[in-house]
Design an enzyme around this catalytic site. Structure first.
Site, PDB file in Angstrom:
ATOM      1  N   GLN A 282     -31.132  -1.929  30.363  1.00  0.00           N
ATOM      2  CA  GLN A 282     -30.449  -1.689  29.091  1.00  0.00           C
ATOM      3  C   GLN A 282     -30.410  -2.955  28.231  1.00  0.00           C
ATOM      4  OE1 GLN A 282     -27.254   1.290  31.096  1.00  0.00           O
ATOM      5  NE2 GLN A 282     -26.800   0.844  28.960  1.00  0.00           N
TER       6      GLN A 282
ATOM      7  N   ARG B  10     -20.419   5.089  29.799  1.00  0.00           N
ATOM      8  CA  ARG B  10     -20.331   5.638  28.450  1.00  0.00           C
ATOM      9  C   ARG B  10     -19.028   5.243  27.759  1.00  0.00           C
ATOM     10  NH1 ARG B  10     -23.523  10.822  26.639  1.00  0.00           N
ATOM     11  NH2 ARG B  10     -23.374  10.483  24.425  1.00  0.00           N
ATOM     12  N   CYS B  11     -18.723   3.972  27.828  1.00  0.00           N
ATOM     13  CA  CYS B  11     -17.588   3.481  27.054  1.00  0.00           C
ATOM     14  C   CYS B  11     -17.761   2.002  26.862  1.00  0.00           C
ATOM     15  CB  CYS B  11     -16.258   3.803  27.723  1.00  0.00           C
ATOM     16  SG  CYS B  11     -15.617   2.555  28.812  1.00  0.00           S
TER      17      CYS B  11
ATOM     18  N   GLU C 184     -20.124   6.614  22.485  1.00  0.00           N
ATOM     19  CA  GLU C 184     -19.187   6.673  23.598  1.00  0.00           C
ATOM     20  C   GLU C 184     -17.866   7.314  23.248  1.00  0.00           C
ATOM     21  OE1 GLU C 184     -19.733   2.657  24.413  1.00  0.00           O
ATOM     22  OE2 GLU C 184     -21.446   3.043  25.700  1.00  0.00           O
TER      23      GLU C 184
END
Ligand code: CDP
Length: 807
Positions: free
Chosen positions: A238, A385-386, A761
């Site tokens: 990522q 996802r945050c 997110e």
């Protein structure tokens, strides 16, 4: 003439900002033409895989590789002893800790990497793994962080010297299994406010351990070209540039001789931010064998050993007046980090942005304390996802609000409304330090409640409770509310870095003579659709159609340095860099246009896809014409070509927010939930692509549903992972997922060049408390205050049972 192209046509032709442009990536994804890391096949490529520990805590007495070396096709077996002379048997983590690459004397969690078998193919590697004999001596296992802080058992021998705990990366340790204490806010004033408050609500909640579980697992291919001294590393990264720097620092290979490529990535959600032993071992194996080496996790490896998320025990106290005005908030977290602290957070924030836990509310006094603890579980602690623990923070405050509403005997929607930060208070300095850039919470909340007919729902729920008590139904109704504020776009370089690398981002644009372009960025899409949306930002900025602009990410040899994609930072940071680079192009184009039109620079102005002479709209040069001129004409005082690069250091984070409502029916006798309605209003500032935003919201809500209603990584007392397969780990399908209604308001970020905030997110952050609150709310009339997630059918049944609803 009737068929003359209008200005509106020209705008539409660009497919720029605000257009629901179809995703350009999908042509290849839907036709099997994606290029993922496991699709990479190189001549002579070998395959590496791990011998993993069956025990959660054990001393390694001996590793015998002799039988494995006899297995046909096996070429090498690496152990910590082989890596030690290279200084690679341990590696630095993003959290300032270090982690064993291969078991060095002991193992600390089930599935830990013990040896790396390199073979001609995956099957031979698997046979080789079977043949490696490891002699383990079992040690006492600790899976409970509270027990870890009391235990005499020393999990990490490097935490103790002369019988005393030594300081960790973030200060003194309270105990040998303690990693750090991190504080924000004012302790004494907060305690005083709470001690003297008219009303205080208290609750302890466990945000269980879970896993991002992307469809594609982690993996890499390392190829060392010994002749040219160049290492190429393809992987599910990522943050490819950060990986290049880390590989250079730990291998000693100069950075210009390392090329890191993130090809297509099948979902990341935080799982692919950190560095894993597989990367290090593949590189070493390629150097040792002189051949490319591939390592790809299987599903069990992924669930059991790569970065987990959450595992926070949170205790809160919230104080208020009798009328419901919140006066103070106290939060203590015990954070279970497993065997190594491998949290992926900006360096100065060992508990990420947990200090956004005052949420969307004007809370004058607050204090947060987080204690990190080692246990015999897998390392990690990523932002699933945050944005760096924001999901935990929002879950905490949104549960505390509900608990306070119960204590005050008040409606939870009204309690939120009277405590929201008001529109005119922005920019708002929160008690725990953050400065929220912009927001209009009341407008969003009113719109949400009106759309779902909140009062009607409450009346229906009251009737349902009466019917239940009268024996007319066995179904209860829950109304889940959540109002969240995210903090995304890490981040200002002055306070956010990863391993010392400031968290800016970048974009480089080259306009070709024919008026098409390529833009390269330091981010990498994992499904978010950057190739679609970043071209839209540029289209509006430089007046060339998005369809004529290629977006390229993920190759460190071509892209300018960037910090990657996670924490919804791409739009706030790289999106801003894109706009700024576009503006540099436009500034040069203005000078070229003025020259071509034989007027002063100030006498031309930009209009959609051209520069026009002010007051004489028939005199213009299109951006296409200007691009050609940049390469074709000798313009006095102006260099040929049309290129620009921008490195963007955001002045602040962006603070997207949203209002969610979930209506759920629960069968009291089976614990089965039925989500009847889910309404999600998101405000991510200026919207680049509404269709992509909607897709992001659908995906994030579905992951939130999973986490709230069943998904977890569970351990038994021996440290065995009980949820290491997709039979046990809940991954929702279309069957479980409701129809989502999406909505929006637009409150632009005042400091972002195009006013955009992140969105990827938000739905997860706001969704988890919303689903959970719906379950809890269904039982409120029967005395429930709080039960822990995940709310699977069995746990819901137990809640109903404990409340006497089966009597
Ligand atoms: O960093 P990441 O790409 O995961 O998250 P993001 O910045 O929130 O962007 C997710 C997707 O939504 C990207 O394709 C964005 O360009 C798009 N987006 C948008 O269209 N408008 C916004 N205001 C924010 C994001």
């Amino acid at each position: 003439m009737k068929d003359e192209i209008t200005r509106d046509d020209r705008v539409a032709n660009l497919k720029g900002m605000g257009c629901s442009r179809k995703r350009v990536e999908d042509a290849r994804f839907t036709q099997g033409k994606g290029n993922y890391v496991d699709d990479i096949k190189l001549d002579g490529m070998l395959f590496g895989d791990f011998v993993r520990s069956p025990y959660a805590h054990a001393r390694i007495k001996n590793i015998d590789i002799s039988a494995a070396m006899e297995v046909p096709g096996v070429l090498a077996v690496l152990t910590a002893k082989d890596l030690e002379p290279l200084g690679l048997h341990w590696m630095p983590t993003l959290a300032g800790d270090k982690q064993m690459v291969l078991a060095d004397g002991k193992v600390l969690f089930q599935g830990q990497e013990v040896a790396f078998v390199v073979a001609e193919d995956r099957y031979a590697a698997a046979d080789g793994i079977e043949a490696v004999e490891v002699d383990y001596e079992e040690l006492p296992v600790i899976v409970d962080p509270f027990e870890a802080l009391k235990s005499d058992v020393v999990l990490r021998e490097d935490t103790v010297q002369d019988g005393k705990p030594v300081d960790g990366a973030h200060g003194p340790r309270k105990h040998h299994n303690h990693i750090f204490t991190w504080e924000a806010g004012d302790k004494e004033p907060t305690e005083e406010v709470i001690a003297n408050a008219e009303v205080v609500a208290e609750e302890t909640m466990y945000y269980h351990r879970t896993h991002p579980c992307p469809l594609e697992t982690c993996g890499c291919v390392a190829s060392m070209d010994k002749v040219n001294g160049k290492l190429t590393l393809w992987g599910t990264f990522q943050a490819p540039h950060a990986i290049r720097t880390v590989v250079s620092l730990i291998s000693g290979i100069e950075e210009h001789n390392i090329r890191v490529i993130s090809p297509d990535i099948g979902g990341g959600f935080g799982n692919k931010v950190g560095a894993y032993p597989g990367y290090v071992c593949s590189v070493v194996a390629s150097i040792v064998t002189g051949k490319p080496v591939k390592w790809i996790e299987d599903r069990m490896d992924n669930l059991m050993t790569t970065a987990f998320a959450r595992d926070y025990w949170m205790t809160g106290k919230i104080s208020a007046t009798k009328e419901g005005k919140i006066t103070g908030l106290h939060c203590h977290v015990t954070a279970d980090h497993g065997g190594f602290d491998a949290c992926a957070d900006p360096t100065k924030f060992p508990a990420g942005f947990m200090n956004i836990c005052t949420g969307s509310y004007d809370i004058p006094t607050a204090f947060l304390e987080v204690d990190g603890v080692y246990t015999n579980k897998a390392p990690g602690g990523v932002s699933y996802r945050c944005s760096f623990r924001v999901t935990e923070a929002v879950y905490f405050i949104e549960r505390m609000i509900e608990v306070l509403a119960i204590k005050l005997d008040m409606d939870a929607a009204e309690l939120r409304r009277i405590n929201f930060i008001k529109k005119e208070q922005f920019p708002y300095k929160a008690a725990l330090g953050w400065e929220y850039d912009s927001g209009d919470y009341h407008t969003a909340w009113d719109k949400a409640l009106k759309t779902v007919d909140y009062d009607g729902l409450r009346a229906e729920q009251a009737q349902r409770v009466e019917d239940f008590k009268a024996g007319k139904t066995r179904s209860l109704m829950g109304i889940g509310l959540s109002f969240f504020t995210e903090i995304v776009g890490a981040g200002p370089v002055k306070n956010c870095d990863i391993l010392g690398l400031g968290m800016f981002d970048s974009c480089e644009i080259r306009i070709h003579p024919t008026g098409s372009a390529i833009a390269r960025l330091g981010t990498i899409s994992q499904g978010q659709g950057h190739a679609t949306t970043f071209a839209q930002i540029l289209a509006s900025e430089i007046g060339l159609p998005a369809d004529s602009i290629t977006i390229e990410e993920g190759d460190t040899d071509t892209a300018p340095y960037g910090l990657g994609t996670y924490g919804s930072r791409s739009t706030p940071v790289a999106g801003a860099a894109t706009a700024m680079a576009g503006r540099k192009i436009r500034a040069k184009a203005q000078m070229i246009a003025a020259y071509l039109l034989e007027v002063h620079d100030d006498d031309v102005e930009f209009d959609v896809d051209r520069f026009v002479v002010k007051g004489a709209p028939e005199r213009f040069k299109t951006m296409k014409e200007i691009a050609f001129a940049a390469y074709n004409q000798a313009i006095p005082g102006i260099e040929p070509g049309l290129e620009a690069v921008s490195y963007y250091d955001p002045p602040n984070m962006t603070y997207p927010f949203g209002a969610y409502v979930c209506v759920m029916d629960i069968d009291v006798d089976t614990g089965v939930t039925d989500i009847r309605r889910f309404y999600a209003l998101d405000d991510c500032g200026t919207r680049i692509n509404p269709m992509i935003i909607e897709g992001q919201v659908h995906g994030g809500l579905t992951e939130a549903l999973a986490v709230a209603l069943g998904q977890e990584i569970a351990y038994d007392d021996m440290g065995n992972v009980k949820t290491g397969t997709l039979m046990d780990f809940f991954l929702p399908t279309a069957w479980e997922v409701p129809n989502y209604e999406t909505d929006y308001t637009v409150t632009p970020s005042p400091h972002h060049p195009i006013g955009a905030k992140g969105v990827g997110e938000s739905p997860h952050v706001g969704g988890v408390p919303c689903f959970s609150n719906a379950v809890q709310d269904a039982f409120r009339a029967f005395g429930n205050t709080h039960t822990n997630m995940p709310h699977d059918h069995w746990r819901i049944w137990k809640t109903a049972n404990a409340l006497g609803l089966h009597d």
